[in-house]
Design a protein around this motif. Sequence first.
Motif, PDB file in Angstrom:
ATOM      1  N   THR A  16       0.952  -1.117   0.104  1.00  0.00           N
ATOM      2  CA  THR A  16       0.165  -0.123  -0.135  1.00  0.00           C
ATOM      3  C   THR A  16       0.825   1.174   0.065  1.00  0.00           C
ATOM      4  N   GLU A  18       1.122   5.795  -0.169  1.00  0.00           N
ATOM      5  CA  GLU A  18       0.432   6.907   0.161  1.00  0.00           C
ATOM      6  C   GLU A  18       0.854   8.020  -0.657  1.00  0.00           C
ATOM      7  N   SER A  43      -9.675   2.899   3.031  1.00  0.00           N
ATOM      8  CA  SER A  43      -9.345   4.237   4.140  1.00  0.00           C
ATOM      9  C   SER A  43      -8.124   4.884   3.788  1.00  0.00           C
ATOM     10  N   SER A  44      -7.921   5.978   4.164  1.00  0.00           N
ATOM     11  CA  SER A  44      -6.543   6.697   4.065  1.00  0.00           C
ATOM     12  C   SER A  44      -6.712   7.855   4.819  1.00  0.00           C
ATOM     13  N   TYR A  48      -4.775  12.688   1.755  1.00  0.00           N
ATOM     14  CA  TYR A  48      -3.782  11.669   1.270  1.00  0.00           C
ATOM     15  C   TYR A  48      -4.675  10.360   0.454  1.00  0.00           C
ATOM     16  N   TRP A  50      -4.418   6.381  -0.191  1.00  0.00           N
ATOM     17  CA  TRP A  50      -3.776   5.139  -0.042  1.00  0.00           C
ATOM     18  C   TRP A  50      -4.042   4.159  -1.438  1.00  0.00           C
ATOM     19  N   ASP A  52      -3.794   0.310  -3.117  1.00  0.00           N
ATOM     20  CA  ASP A  52      -3.401  -0.767  -2.884  1.00  0.00           C
ATOM     21  C   ASP A  52      -2.821  -1.235  -4.231  1.00  0.00           C
ATOM     22  N   VAL A  86       3.250   2.647   2.532  1.00  0.00           N
ATOM     23  CA  VAL A  86       2.872   2.355   3.671  1.00  0.00           C
ATOM     24  C   VAL A  86       3.093   0.843   4.401  1.00  0.00           C
TER      25      VAL A  86
END
Length: 101
Positions: A16, A18, A43-44, A48, A50, A52, A86
């Motif tokens: 993941t 960011e 979610s982030s 920002y 995120w 995947d 992340v």
Amino acid sequence: MNASVLPNGSWTVVATVEVAASDAVNRFLPRETSEYAFRAAPSSPAGYVWIDIYVDFGLGIEHAARIARSILRELAACGLPDFRIVAGDAYLALSESAVSA
């Protein structure tokens, strides 16, 4: 990021990343292939995005690790605003010989 559903099979989130929240984030992402894909994480943090990174493990662990490592290196070098890994940075440290062992 392609909004389509990933094919059934052995697709797995390998990392993941960011980046700063921006409508332009798609122009920085490498073109998806049949071996990897990008999806917005559920979610982030505020401000920002995120993302995947999914890789198809159907072609083997060594191949999947090589793809993950290549994508993370490419993303780190492509100028995404506020880029940060992340989760999944272990793929960057993983050497070819360690994957094959």
